[in-house]
Design a protein around this motif. Sequence first.
Motif, PDB file in Angstrom:
ATOM      1  N   VAL D  45       0.858  -1.188   0.000  1.00 54.57           N
ATOM      2  CA  VAL D  45       0.000   0.000   0.000  1.00 54.57           C
ATOM      3  C   VAL D  45       0.895   1.239   0.000  1.00 54.57           C
ATOM      4  CG1 VAL D  45      -1.618   1.354   1.391  1.00 54.57           C
ATOM      5  CG2 VAL D  45      -1.895  -1.133   1.203  1.00 54.57           C
ATOM      6  N   PHE D  46       0.690   2.104  -0.967  1.00 56.87           N
ATOM      7  CA  PHE D  46       1.487   3.335  -1.039  1.00 56.87           C
ATOM      8  C   PHE D  46       0.528   4.517  -1.170  1.00 56.87           C
ATOM      9  CE2 PHE D  46       4.322   6.313  -3.576  1.00 56.87           C
ATOM     10  CZ  PHE D  46       5.123   6.656  -2.487  1.00 56.87           C
ATOM     11  N   ILE D  47       0.398   5.295  -0.089  1.00 55.35           N
ATOM     12  CA  ILE D  47      -0.537   6.426  -0.083  1.00 55.35           C
ATOM     13  C   ILE D  47       0.246   7.735  -0.109  1.00 55.35           C
ATOM     14  CG2 ILE D  47      -2.535   7.457   1.085  1.00 55.35           C
ATOM     15  CD1 ILE D  47      -2.916   4.873   2.609  1.00 55.35           C
ATOM     16  N   THR D  48      -0.078   8.615  -1.043  1.00 54.93           N
ATOM     17  CA  THR D  48       0.601   9.919  -1.131  1.00 54.93           C
ATOM     18  C   THR D  48      -0.339  11.023  -0.632  1.00 54.93           C
ATOM     19  OG1 THR D  48      -0.195  10.336  -3.375  1.00 54.93           O
ATOM     20  CG2 THR D  48       1.905   9.186  -3.174  1.00 54.93           C
ATOM     21  N   TYR D  53      -3.003  13.404  10.430  1.00 60.69           N
ATOM     22  CA  TYR D  53      -4.218  12.983  11.115  1.00 60.69           C
ATOM     23  C   TYR D  53      -4.774  11.677  10.528  1.00 60.69           C
ATOM     24  CZ  TYR D  53      -9.017  13.155  12.859  1.00 60.69           C
ATOM     25  OH  TYR D  53     -10.212  12.841  13.442  1.00 60.69           O
ATOM     26  N   LYS D  54      -4.869  11.649   9.213  1.00 54.78           N
ATOM     27  CA  LYS D  54      -5.368  10.429   8.569  1.00 54.78           C
ATOM     28  C   LYS D  54      -4.386   9.267   8.776  1.00 54.78           C
ATOM     29  CE  LYS D  54      -7.931  12.653   4.760  1.00 54.78           C
ATOM     30  NZ  LYS D  54      -7.922  12.879   3.287  1.00 54.78           N
ATOM     31  N   ALA D  55      -3.088   9.605   8.698  1.00 50.12           N
ATOM     32  CA  ALA D  55      -2.061   8.566   8.821  1.00 50.12           C
ATOM     33  C   ALA D  55      -2.177   7.838  10.159  1.00 50.12           C
ATOM     34  CB  ALA D  55      -0.680   9.196   8.666  1.00 50.12           C
ATOM     35  N   LYS D  56      -2.440   8.595  11.221  1.00 54.04           N
ATOM     36  CA  LYS D  56      -2.539   7.997  12.557  1.00 54.04           C
ATOM     37  C   LYS D  56      -3.543   6.852  12.609  1.00 54.04           C
ATOM     38  CE  LYS D  56      -1.091  11.556  15.770  1.00 54.04           C
ATOM     39  NZ  LYS D  56      -1.569  12.740  16.517  1.00 54.04           N
ATOM     40  N   HIS D  62      -2.388  -1.020  11.202  1.00 53.35           N
ATOM     41  CA  HIS D  62      -1.395  -1.870  10.545  1.00 53.35           C
ATOM     42  C   HIS D  62      -0.026  -1.716  11.207  1.00 53.35           C
ATOM     43  CE1 HIS D  62      -4.267  -2.645   7.348  1.00 53.35           C
ATOM     44  NE2 HIS D  62      -4.531  -1.344   7.341  1.00 53.35           N
ATOM     45  N   GLU D  63       0.481  -2.785  11.747  1.00 54.52           N
ATOM     46  CA  GLU D  63       1.779  -2.740  12.419  1.00 54.52           C
ATOM     47  C   GLU D  63       2.923  -2.395  11.464  1.00 54.52           C
ATOM     48  OE1 GLU D  63       3.141  -5.968  14.751  1.00 54.52           O
ATOM     49  OE2 GLU D  63       1.342  -5.946  16.022  1.00 54.52           O
ATOM     50  N   ASN D  64       2.801  -2.913  10.264  1.00 52.99           N
ATOM     51  CA  ASN D  64       3.893  -2.712   9.306  1.00 52.99           C
ATOM     52  C   ASN D  64       3.686  -1.447   8.450  1.00 52.99           C
ATOM     53  OD1 ASN D  64       1.675  -3.753   8.110  1.00 52.99           O
ATOM     54  ND2 ASN D  64       2.807  -5.086   6.683  1.00 52.99           N
ATOM     55  N   ALA D  65       2.899  -0.524   9.000  1.00 51.22           N
ATOM     56  CA  ALA D  65       2.726   0.752   8.280  1.00 51.22           C
ATOM     57  C   ALA D  65       3.809   1.732   8.723  1.00 51.22           C
ATOM     58  CB  ALA D  65       1.356   1.338   8.588  1.00 51.22           C
ATOM     59  N   LYS D  66       4.265   2.535   7.810  1.00 50.61           N
ATOM     60  CA  LYS D  66       5.256   3.547   8.176  1.00 50.61           C
ATOM     61  C   LYS D  66       4.857   4.878   7.537  1.00 50.61           C
ATOM     62  CE  LYS D  66       9.935   4.483   9.021  1.00 50.61           C
ATOM     63  NZ  LYS D  66      11.231   4.606   8.375  1.00 50.61           N
ATOM     64  N   PHE D  67       4.830   5.912   8.341  1.00 53.42           N
ATOM     65  CA  PHE D  67       4.428   7.227   7.844  1.00 53.42           C
ATOM     66  C   PHE D  67       5.660   8.132   7.704  1.00 53.42           C
ATOM     67  CE2 PHE D  67       2.618  11.590   8.835  1.00 53.42           C
ATOM     68  CZ  PHE D  67       2.107  11.765   7.561  1.00 53.42           C
ATOM     69  N   TYR D  68       5.819   8.718   6.541  1.00 56.32           N
ATOM     70  CA  TYR D  68       6.929   9.634   6.281  1.00 56.32           C
ATOM     71  C   TYR D  68       6.343  11.044   6.280  1.00 56.32           C
ATOM     72  CZ  TYR D  68       9.130   5.276   4.890  1.00 56.32           C
ATOM     73  OH  TYR D  68       9.619   4.005   4.889  1.00 56.32           O
ATOM     74  N   GLU D  69       6.440  11.694   7.407  1.00 58.78           N
ATOM     75  CA  GLU D  69       5.700  12.935   7.612  1.00 58.78           C
ATOM     76  C   GLU D  69       6.097  14.042   6.637  1.00 58.78           C
ATOM     77  OE1 GLU D  69       5.549  14.272  11.655  1.00 58.78           O
ATOM     78  OE2 GLU D  69       4.513  16.131  11.107  1.00 58.78           O
ATOM     79  N   GLU D  70       7.393  14.237   6.454  1.00 59.18           N
ATOM     80  CA  GLU D  70       7.818  15.326   5.568  1.00 59.18           C
ATOM     81  C   GLU D  70       7.432  15.049   4.114  1.00 59.18           C
ATOM     82  OE1 GLU D  70      12.027  16.017   6.802  1.00 59.18           O
ATOM     83  OE2 GLU D  70      11.242  18.053   7.139  1.00 59.18           O
ATOM     84  N   LYS D  72       4.778  13.300   3.373  1.00 61.19           N
ATOM     85  CA  LYS D  72       3.324  13.096   3.421  1.00 61.19           C
ATOM     86  C   LYS D  72       2.897  11.779   2.764  1.00 61.19           C
ATOM     87  CE  LYS D  72       2.309  18.019   3.568  1.00 61.19           C
ATOM     88  NZ  LYS D  72       2.267  19.139   2.659  1.00 61.19           N
ATOM     89  N   CYS D  73       3.748  10.754   2.894  1.00 61.03           N
ATOM     90  CA  CYS D  73       3.451   9.447   2.310  1.00 61.03           C
ATOM     91  C   CYS D  73       3.352   8.395   3.404  1.00 61.03           C
ATOM     92  CB  CYS D  73       4.569   9.022   1.351  1.00 61.03           C
ATOM     93  SG  CYS D  73       4.652  10.021  -0.130  1.00 61.03           S
ATOM     94  N   LEU D  74       2.528   7.399   3.148  1.00 59.66           N
ATOM     95  CA  LEU D  74       2.406   6.286   4.077  1.00 59.66           C
ATOM     96  C   LEU D  74       2.536   4.988   3.292  1.00 59.66           C
ATOM     97  CD1 LEU D  74       0.114   5.949   7.085  1.00 59.66           C
ATOM     98  CD2 LEU D  74       0.056   4.145   5.390  1.00 59.66           C
ATOM     99  N   ILE D  75       3.376   4.073   3.811  1.00 61.43           N
ATOM    100  CA  ILE D  75       3.582   2.789   3.147  1.00 61.43           C
ATOM    101  C   ILE D  75       3.197   1.676   4.111  1.00 61.43           C
ATOM    102  CG2 ILE D  75       5.294   1.257   2.092  1.00 61.43           C
ATOM    103  CD1 ILE D  75       6.847   3.666   1.193  1.00 61.43           C
TER     104      ILE D  75
END
Lengths: 218, 218, 218, 218, 218, 218, 218, 218
Positions: D45-48, D53-56, D62-70, D72-75
């Motif tokens: 899953v690759f969200i741009t 707020y949504k990322a949280k 999902h434990e294996n989710a990672k949010f890259y704040e700067e 603004k992407c979540l994998i």
Amino acid sequence: MTLDIRFDFERRDRIGFIEAIWGADKSIDQLKRVSKEVLSQKEVVFITRVSKYKAKHLLGIHENAKFYEEAKCLIIGENLKKISSNKKVAIISGGSSDLAVTLEAKLTLEMYGINCESFIDVGVAGLHRLLGQIEAIKKYDVLIVCAGMEGALATVIGGLLPQPIIAVPVSVGYGVSKNGETALNSMLSSCSPGISVMNIDNGYGAAMAALRIIKSFS
Amino acid sequence: MTLDIRFDFERRDRIGFIEAIWGADKSIDQLKRVSKEVLSQKEVVFITRVSKYKAKHLLGIHENAKFYEEAKCLIIGENLKKISSNKKVAIISGGSSDLAVTLEAKLTLEMYGINCESFIDVGVAGLHRLLGQIEAIKKYDVLIVCAGMEGALATVIGGLLPQPIIAVPVSVGYGVSKNGETALNSMLSSCSPGISVMNIDNGYGAAMAALRIIKSFS
Amino acid sequence: MTLDIRFDFERRDRIGFIEAIWGADKSIDQLKRVSKEVLSQKEVVFITRVSKYKAKHLLGIHENAKFYEEAKCLIIGENLKKISSNKKVAIISGGSSDLAVTLEAKLTLEMYGINCESFIDVGVAGLHRLLGQIEAIKKYDVLIVCAGMEGALATVIGGLLPQPIIAVPVSVGYGVSKNGETALNSMLSSCSPGISVMNIDNGYGAAMAALRIIKSFS
Amino acid sequence: MTLDIRFDFERRDRIGFIEAIWGADKSIDQLKRVSKEVLSQKEVVFITRVSKYKAKHLLGIHENAKFYEEAKCLIIGENLKKISSNKKVAIISGGSSDLAVTLEAKLTLEMYGINCESFIDVGVAGLHRLLGQIEAIKKYDVLIVCAGMEGALATVIGGLLPQPIIAVPVSVGYGVSKNGETALNSMLSSCSPGISVMNIDNGYGAAMAALRIIKSFS
Amino acid sequence: MTLDIRFDFERRDRIGFIEAIWGADKSIDQLKRVSKEVLSQKEVVFITRVSKYKAKHLLGIHENAKFYEEAKCLIIGENLKKISSNKKVAIISGGSSDLAVTLEAKLTLEMYGINCESFIDVGVAGLHRLLGQIEAIKKYDVLIVCAGMEGALATVIGGLLPQPIIAVPVSVGYGVSKNGETALNSMLSSCSPGISVMNIDNGYGAAMAALRIIKSFS
Amino acid sequence: MTLDIRFDFERRDRIGFIEAIWGADKSIDQLKRVSKEVLSQKEVVFITRVSKYKAKHLLGIHENAKFYEEAKCLIIGENLKKISSNKKVAIISGGSSDLAVTLEAKLTLEMYGINCESFIDVGVAGLHRLLGQIEAIKKYDVLIVCAGMEGALATVIGGLLPQPIIAVPVSVGYGVSKNGETALNSMLSSCSPGISVMNIDNGYGAAMAALRIIKSFS
Amino acid sequence: MTLDIRFDFERRDRIGFIEAIWGADKSIDQLKRVSKEVLSQKEVVFITRVSKYKAKHLLGIHENAKFYEEAKCLIIGENLKKISSNKKVAIISGGSSDLAVTLEAKLTLEMYGINCESFIDVGVAGLHRLLGQIEAIKKYDVLIVCAGMEGALATVIGGLLPQPIIAVPVSVGYGVSKNGETALNSMLSSCSPGISVMNIDNGYGAAMAALRIIKSFS
Amino acid sequence: MTLDIRFDFERRDRIGFIEAIWGADKSIDQLKRVSKEVLSQKEVVFITRVSKYKAKHLLGIHENAKFYEEAKCLIIGENLKKISSNKKVAIISGGSSDLAVTLEAKLTLEMYGINCESFIDVGVAGLHRLLGQIEAIKKYDVLIVCAGMEGALATVIGGLLPQPIIAVPVSVGYGVSKNGETALNSMLSSCSPGISVMNIDNGYGAAMAALRIIKSFS
């Protein structure tokens, strides 16, 4: 994945001015890091378009920081390499709503040690207000003219006075003022000859254009 | 598949004015037909934006036709129902390049029997030219102000005089003048209060706006 | 219904420059009349944006008229009140397509007795061409930078040299170049500080801005 | 009246890439559902453009989710079908304000296993910063150039280096920068040949264009 | 006051390509001089956007000149330093009205010895025409997609095929097509990932972008 | 390097209509070739936006060709597969300047055997002209409304009548009319509900939209 | 200085539909008053673009009020005068981000008793998703096509199916998507014939256009 | 670095009106100071576009201050120099969403003692609502017409009534309404003659234009 900011320290050598820091698009953390780096090189920190909120964080760290709220500028330390010149700049403004732009220009000039004076609220809708000041304005060497709405002030002054005129459109107004675009186009199409124009609200840039003139011709 | 043109003869009854004929987008044949129809109703034919080439065809047919080349207008016959009023209109213009627009307004007013005077080349780049005429202009009841480029003339006059002001942006200039769009937006955003504005180059419309005022208030 | 053109003779007294005549929107007859009037006041006639066709009519009347075809300018007589200064202007251009604008600026400066030099075809797509000339350009007091397409030349020079920079966007290019609008916006948004900008193709205006600087500071 | 989202799983088969999920216009609920569906197909899953707020909400599930704040992407999860290639991409940026766009491109490339390096703050206002890095940049196979304001960086690099150049205008600046439109038009009108351009701020798209090249030519 | 044109001969060394000559804004005399200079350096002369009228003058001088009327290009001599690669380019076009742009791209590629094929009139209004060719197009290494009006062709191809796609908006259409601006914006906002875009009608640029890819990856 | 035009013959099968040929951007040679090909398939040739000059060449070749000069359309042969329906279309127009657009719509409808009637010069500036026809217009099944300038006609009709309304903005007017853009935006923002809009001057498209309705619902 | 709102109750008699209430620009107080007035006439209240916050106030007053949050619509009471027809409408959408627009259209149609079905996420980037549904869509009588970004979906469907097509551009996307303007222009310039277009995000209007067709032809 | 605001007190002498204070871009502190200064000159304070929040601060200081929330205007004291005239102004509005603009005009007129009446919700989508009021409106001397969306109301009234018409575009609507720009352009391009137009939402300006007429002609 931290990415470092590299400040253009050599700009001082090349063109005689330091790089100003554009505060609007930088995070507090970025502002902290770049400020620290600049200060470590014994240079003055000059941040434009910085919010009160961001400014507070920097004021908390640096004792010699000063925040100019109406100008949205923050200065840390002092610019030790001023320009030695007795030339003076007049900053003329059509309305009190142009204040932030006017002050940004004023602060920039003063940081380089240049004498400048503000002539506020001399808009052309009340022509007598302008005409009453024209003899005073005549004594200045460079004129920065800030105006929003239809920007007619630059044209009227350009037809009356011979000095270099740097026009700054201001994003004041509504409807077809289009956030300063009408004032910008109006100034660029002026029927008065030789008026040069800056980006909308770019008080800092106008001051820099004035400094380029004063520095080269003093 | 011929399609007839229907002229708005009842406009005279409703609002007191006849329909002018927009010459730019009509063929010679259409102009001939509509002229014939209007004349048959004992009305005056008033065609705006008509080229010299098209005008020639109509001049050849109608003895009482008169072509005003600089105004690009053609009149056949005479308007017998003039407006009875001693009100006067001043048409003020920023530069000699605005001539066609100025003349279109003048012709329209005169066709309705309204006294009007032109004040040409009083642009704000040479403010003294305007100030020297301001006492003369003060005596007129309605002011039509035509200006291209940055259109500052309307703002300056609006700040000096109390009369109704109808501003007409003119498509003179280049680059960001954008064929009159900058003058238009400048006039609409004017910092002088109560200036009303017409479409670009619409000298005819400005005259009609003046006529609405004079007719209703005389 | 002839309307006279009034020339701004007092401009010389107010700001030290004469009025240039914008040839594009004037008829041959208007150009003849205004030229005659200006010459009768012992002033030089300087017409910009004048077509070859119109120029011929004036060349036939005035022996001392000279037409500069590539610059689209016509000069009748000589400007006797030159500016006394040893300051020099460099006119830098991104491509040979900017020629007309460049020449208009050059002619204007020379008419006032200012020394100037052209640096043509130093566009940033071939950076070495610019870098090879940078030492030569450094010796000039004011820089006029003309560029079409993306207008990046102004930014690069602004980052390398400290002089006053007057940028002129040129209506060269196609598609999103938008007849010089992209170069204009690019120059106004430049990340190099203190670049001031003129209307599209306004070589005359750039020269006037340089003259304002030189006149005030010499 | 619930309407299901259908994910384009076949895209992997057709063009070798998975569909990224545009987070800005989707509700948290929509993001949850589409993520679940994608994961059930053993895809990454690759969200741009996803807010903190949504990322949280997704990080909580999902434990294996990672949010890259700067960025603004979540994998969520890992992309198991990487591209096998030793080609390298350089991501070059004019200012530290372009960071989010730069990082979005970097994350996308790394998700496909492509080696890439960032060169930040090499804007043309300080040309030496760029020239000092040019030998290093030369070693990369595809260049992604991100720049806001006047976007001149793409032109300068395009004139110096022969590689494929993918330019990304960035919505940094004010006034006539017009949220990246000026940088966009500037890049499209570049006088350097063969520069191709993406939508404003489209770091993801630039990475995809680079991947198309690397995938087809490796 | 003749101003010499300086050709960027070093471009060949820097990026491996010669400078093309933009014919639209150059006079016949300028084209003659620059052609002579280029030929004297044993380089091929490649002029784009050159009118039939201008071309005739050059054909009269140079025996080995060839004018491609539909492409509006003129070539004098031969490019001796071709790119050695077996990579192939497909040029796909939405309608026969895009011909000039398509041919400009084709000529450029062939001058560098690159094999290319045109797929004309495969617009999406008749989807079967495109789908019938998709297997043939699949065999090419780089795809140049030219389309006017709404430019949907780039999006459809981008969703079907994995190769690098260089989209060229074409100034065909009327009304809101806005001389190619709608196709341009449509291609930039495409929902297919990784499509890179050129300026309107820039067939030459698209070919150069393809050449950058082929040259770097062969 | 000849490139063949491929006509979309299958469109007849898919959507029941033949492809019209856009004459404005095609050469005489292209028009000849595509006409020949279409006729060889026993289909009618329908060319829109074709100049008198181009039309002459085709009239000289095909005996059964007919040129409709005011509509700028040329038809060769006859459409044998008409739509069988007793539904009728009213084409309503604000001014006689909209004639070409009106006629293009009429010709298209008649080619498919649909009964239609024109109501010309019923602009809203003379409301009585429209109100006098409203009972007659009420009897038609689909209404095509063509209007330039401010396009108010569509709104007024949309508030009075319940039928499907297809609005066509016309590029008549000057200044802020912006070649039909103002009429277009005005129609799209109409306060009357359910008005659907075509591209500027797209009389052909309006007829096609009407045909889609009639064909599907008859 | 209270000013009453007058509801257009006679619209039902004239064109058969009631007036919808545009919620975005009305205050809660205005919404309350107009709802009360409409209900007193035994008509259904249909409010579009109403925020959750405003909706709450109305839900507290009217028991039979229902708020559709994703569609941003609020309905009070029931529309008793439905349209009697077995015609069906398909609402086709390019992406799940178009949901609000899609639902507004759906609600409007259902309020009039029209059968409709949604086909979501059939964007052209994954052509197979659309082609897989084309047989199902073929069975509907009117097609409403909603799409953001480049809006290509309308063109592809227009080339495949013969029904009336009402295209709705959606303000989804970023950069040159320009809040739906690119999709709008793309749909208006479509190379598929006879597609009619609504204002950006105007799902309600699209439903009304469909209702005009169904009502007139049933 | 405090900069004083200078109020244009002489405006009363020159043109007979006082300066209104534009509240939107002024700080509370600026509003306090300018109010105090104006009151000290025995003039009325009239502030437009002032938020409820700012208004509270002034209401707390001045007992005779009155805030008109829906009009966003604040008045302190009373205008003692009213215009003596029995002329009446009708303010006509297309929809209840235009309320703020309508009220701003009304307040301004009443401050000068001019009798005026509002005609709300007489939009052209329900023509009967307008026609039912036309006899009443006929009795007024000047008509101010406020309309958003497509602004057709001004055109329809202009074709029916002979009085001076001052049209005010209102920033109501969405999508291509463009915050009032479409209504503005629509009014400027009106096919009804002699309609003059104000900036978007400029109710105050419309009242001032009416006052110029009444004052000069009474």
